[in-house]
Design an enzyme around this catalytic site. Structure first.
Site, PDB file in Angstrom:
ATOM      1  N   ARG A 152      11.473  -1.940  -2.154  1.00 33.58           N
ATOM      2  CA  ARG A 152      11.492  -1.576  -0.739  1.00 33.58           C
ATOM      3  C   ARG A 152      11.521  -2.818   0.129  1.00 33.58           C
ATOM      4  NH1 ARG A 152       6.598   2.405  -1.505  1.00 33.58           N
ATOM      5  NH2 ARG A 152       6.078   0.478  -2.559  1.00 33.58           N
ATOM      6  N   LYS A 175      -6.957   5.617 -11.503  1.00 39.47           N
ATOM      7  CA  LYS A 175      -8.126   6.407 -11.903  1.00 39.47           C
ATOM      8  C   LYS A 175      -8.260   7.706 -11.121  1.00 39.47           C
ATOM      9  CE  LYS A 175     -11.103   3.140 -14.177  1.00 39.47           C
ATOM     10  NZ  LYS A 175     -11.103   1.753 -13.691  1.00 39.47           N
TER      11      LYS A 175
END
Ligand code: PNS
Length: 163
Positions: A91, A42
């Site tokens: 990762r 958002k």
């Protein structure tokens, strides 16, 4: 069949970890589309247009890489582009759960679309868009963690002059 691979992400902003992955994936896939997801978060720092722009600048020397954006479901975009592979970076173990869910959901929605995971380079496993933004916000040094164009744009966003 030609392989078209999509590397989707928020890229808010692109980091050197993403760049490393793009360069390595571009050695495997003849045509790689780096696709900026619109409307995922958002409150992004950069607009989708700015993110695309920075990626294009950072990747202009890699000919088989195209930068695009998409909204809605990744599987729909992949279908529209006739892509058969989605590339994602991993990762650490903490990435795994979310990536595992996403890959399985995408496979359920589009069984022929394969997700291809690549381990992030060891120099970059701790680098994320989120940490980079936080360090930059408090004036920490992020040089070497993001491409030069991102460094400049982040300085401007954070109200610093480009020196
Ligand atoms: O860089 P990110 O934020 O880890 O990327 C996540 C992204 C954009 C790849 C993912 O949220 C996505 O594919 N969004 C598009 C909407 C979608 O297809 N969601 C279903 C996946 S379960």
């Amino acid at each position: 069949m030609d392989t078209l691979a999509i590397y989707p992400g928020s890229f808010d902003p692109v980091t050197c970890g993403h760049m490393d992955l793009v360069h390595r994936a571009a050695r495997i896939f003849p045509h790689l589309v780096v696709a900026v997801a619109v409307n995922v978060r958002k409150h992004p720092m950069f607009t989708p247009e700015e993110r695309v722009d920075m990626l294009r600048e950072a990747l202009k020397s890699v000919p088989q890489v195209e930068v695009d954006s998409f909204s809605g479901l990744l599987v729909d975009y992949a279908r529209q582009r006739k892509a058969n592979v989605v590339v994602r970076g991993l990762r650490a173990l903490s990435d795994f759960e979310n990536e595992f869910q996403m890959a399985h959901m995408n496979r359920r929605l589009a069984p022929k679309l394969e997700t291809f995971f690549m381990m992030t380079g060891q120099e970059h496993f701790y680098v994320s868009s989120q940490t980079v933004k936080e360090v930059a916000h408090f004036d920490g040094d992020i040089s070497g963690l993001v491409p030069e164009i991102v460094l400049q744009r982040m300085r401007v966003k954070n109200g610093k002059s480009i020196t």
